[in-house]
Scaffold this active site. Structure first.
Site, short mmCIF file in Angstrom:
data_model
loop_
_atom_site.label_atom_id
_atom_site.label_comp_id
_atom_site.label_asym_id
_atom_site.label_seq_id
_atom_site.Cartn_x
_atom_site.Cartn_y
_atom_site.Cartn_z
N ASP A 97 82.79 20.21 44.57
CA ASP A 97 81.38 20.30 44.18
C ASP A 97 81.31 19.48 42.88
O ASP A 97 82.18 18.64 42.65
CB ASP A 97 80.96 21.77 43.98
CG ASP A 97 79.46 21.96 43.86
OD1 ASP A 97 78.78 22.01 44.89
OD2 ASP A 97 78.94 22.04 42.73
N LYS A 142 81.59 30.37 46.96
CA LYS A 142 81.52 29.32 45.92
C LYS A 142 82.43 29.75 44.77
O LYS A 142 82.63 30.94 44.55
CB LYS A 142 80.09 29.19 45.40
CG LYS A 142 79.82 27.85 44.78
CD LYS A 142 79.36 26.87 45.84
CE LYS A 142 79.29 25.46 45.33
NZ LYS A 142 78.64 24.58 46.31
N PHE A 169 75.06 9.95 39.61
CA PHE A 169 75.84 8.81 40.10
C PHE A 169 77.19 9.28 40.63
O PHE A 169 78.15 8.53 40.72
CB PHE A 169 76.01 7.73 39.00
CG PHE A 169 76.74 8.20 37.78
CD1 PHE A 169 78.12 8.15 37.70
CD2 PHE A 169 76.04 8.70 36.69
CE1 PHE A 169 78.79 8.59 36.57
CE2 PHE A 169 76.70 9.14 35.54
CZ PHE A 169 78.09 9.10 35.50
N ASN A 184 79.53 11.77 43.54
CA ASN A 184 79.88 11.61 44.95
C ASN A 184 78.66 11.64 45.87
O ASN A 184 78.54 10.83 46.79
CB ASN A 184 80.88 12.71 45.33
CG ASN A 184 81.08 12.82 46.83
OD1 ASN A 184 80.50 13.68 47.49
ND2 ASN A 184 81.85 11.91 47.38
N VAL A 185 77.76 12.56 45.61
CA VAL A 185 76.61 12.72 46.49
C VAL A 185 75.66 11.53 46.36
O VAL A 185 75.21 10.95 47.35
CB VAL A 185 75.89 14.07 46.20
CG1 VAL A 185 74.62 14.18 47.00
CG2 VAL A 185 76.83 15.24 46.48
O1 2IT Z 1 77.31 22.56 48.04
C1 2IT Z 1 78.04 22.28 49.01
O2 2IT Z 1 77.69 22.45 50.17
C2 2IT Z 1 79.37 21.74 48.72
N1 2IT Z 1 79.71 21.58 47.56
C3 2IT Z 1 80.33 21.43 49.83
C4 2IT Z 1 81.11 22.63 50.20
C5 2IT Z 1 82.18 22.41 51.22
O3 2IT Z 1 82.84 23.41 51.55
O4 2IT Z 1 82.38 21.30 51.67
#
Ligand code: 2IT
Length: 447
Positions: free
Chosen positions: A164, A124, A237, A239-240
């Site tokens: 993210d 990350k 609100f 992407n997720v």
């Molecule tokens: O928290 C996650 O799993 C993401 N932000 C996606 C990470 C990714 O490599 O697609």
């Protein structure tokens, strides 16, 4: 292994990393019994090795804003664990980013990636850069400056970042452009979440939300319930939240709330296609205000400042925003309002006492590392397509996403079914992910 012992060592070492400590404690508490049934884990000090990231790159990011002022931010990449494959995980741009936050996310990512069944290690990264109010040109200059350092340690077979919070297709584009310039390497596989014409996978933008809803539907079906006709409150609100809302509506549920840092937007009649499309406009505006929805659709949406999505009566709660966004008091309010299921879509979206409250009240709860794994899984599918120089159709990617989410559910059932027949999804996900990573580390020796 005794959780209290491991935790007191970590608390002494990392007193200023509360999210990291919280994430580690949750996993260790889940796996303690299983771990202690395997003396070879203890002999090889698997836990002590697994809780420490392999390495962290920390760097300065200096860029020039639209007024010509010089700005400096901090950048990081946490390469957490490579037992299952190249480091894989997103980049978070948010003013609150610290190395501790990225360590928590990298730790979670390691187990989540293990659950996907794909060969990916955990990583990350990110920066305390705040995209709020920034122009497109500023975002581009920041991304370029960020990549000036990051490029040295990433690569399609080494470490593959993605998006993210605060990082979407636009940022991935600017990051990729700069990577190519610096690395003189034109393989498309170094980042995922790319645009569709230059190596991106169909359905990657939708995948986290879609996968979460496939998983939620399966969780409900296992409990003898249906998603159709139920009300859902979604936080966030971005992407997720967008992908989750889209699929929830498609499945016949009614999304009655979305939220933002400024408050909640209640949508009594349920969110519709026009409003879901408008979520993209809201996000692209960089204003970070959910009130935009009520301004745009005053007859259908009502904005209340300072309130969370959890104040809206709903059958199913889907946290889709940020860690620890759902607290014990929120859980109690949801329970009192009749909520029967909470599927965590954000990473560690619920505080431990909120999860406890749900479980004690008999509310079905599933953790982020299982529910949201469809995002990184589809990143893994993007890597496969890039490596083989092909692109799959939406139907092919969707079928694989379905299959992966089902397999994650199966692993949760296998490791999480309790004596009374109920499924503890937290335990199930943690044990399944842990066993895979631990076994791989064991087989690869003491390194
Ligand atoms: O928290 C996650 O799993 C993401 N932000 C996606 C990470 C990714 O490599 O697609």
């Amino acid at each position: 292994m005794q959780v209290s012992q491991v935790m007191s060592t970590l608390e002494r070492k990392y007193p200023y990393e509360p999210e990291y400590l919280q994430a580690v404690r949750e996993v260790l508490e889940s796996v303690e019994d299983v771990y202690n049934e395997h003396p070879e884990f203890e002999k090889n000090k698997i836990v002590e090795r697994m809780v420490e990231p392999d390495r962290i790159l920390s760097f300065r990011v200096t860029w020039v804003d639209d007024q010509g002022r010089i700005q400096t931010n901090s950048g990081f990449r946490v390469q957490f664990n490579s037992a299952l494959g190249p480091y894989k995980g997103g980049l978070r741009f948010h003013r609150a980013v610290t190395p501790g936050m990225l360590k928590f996310l990298g730790f979670e990512q390691t187990f989540k990636n293990a659950l996907t069944t794909l060969p990916m290690g955990g990583g990350k990264g990110g920066s305390d850069f705040d995209p709020k109010g920034k122009s497109d040109a500023e975002i581009m200059r920041f991304c370029q400056a960020f990549m000036l350092e990051l490029w040295k340690i990433i690569g399609p077979d080494t470490d593959v970042p993605a998006g993210d919070v605060g990082v979407g297709a636009r940022e991935i584009g600017y990051l990729t452009g700069m990577y190519k310039k610096l690395a003189h390497e034109y393989n498309t596989g170094v980042l995922t979440g790319k645009g569709l014409t230059w190596g991106g996978s169909i359905l990657r933008p939708e995948a986290t939300g879609f996968g979460a809803l496939y998983f939620t539907r399966q969780v409900l079906a296992t409990a003898g319930r249906d998603i159709k006709g139920h009300t859902i409150a979604i936080s966030g609100f971005g992407n997720v939240a967008w992908g989750a809302a889209k699929k929830a509506v498609e499945m016949g549920a009614r999304v009655v709330a979305i939220s933002g840092p400024d408050g909640v937007c209640e949508i009594p009649g349920g969110i519709d296609k026009e409003m879901i499309d408008y979520m993209l406009v809201m996000r692209a505006s960089n204003r970070d205000q959910v009130s935009m929805m009520a301004d745009r659709f005053p007859d259908r949406a009502r904005f209340t400042p300072g309130r969370k999505a959890w104040s809206v009566k709903c059958d199913i709660a889907l946290p889709c925003a940020f860690q620890n966004e759902l607290e014990e008091a929120d859980a109690r309010e949801l329970i009192a309002n009749g909520t029967f299921c909470c599927c965590e879509v954000s990473n560690m979206g619920c505080r431990p006492d909120a999860i406890k409250a749900f479980q004690e009240a008999g509310v079905i709860f599933a953790p982020g590392k299982a529910v949201n794994a469809g995002g990184v899984a589809t990143s893994g599918l993007e890597m496969t397509q890039n490596a083989s120089h092909i692109s799959w159709t939406g139907a092919e990617v969707d079928a694989k996403l379905h299959q992966i989410m089902s397999s994650i559910h199966e692993q949760c059932v296998k490791y999480g079914t309790q004596a009374d027949g109920k499924i503890d999804y937290v335990k199930g996900a943690n044990i399944a992910g842990f066993m895979k990573v631990a076994t791989a580390m064991l087989e690869q020796g003491v390194i």
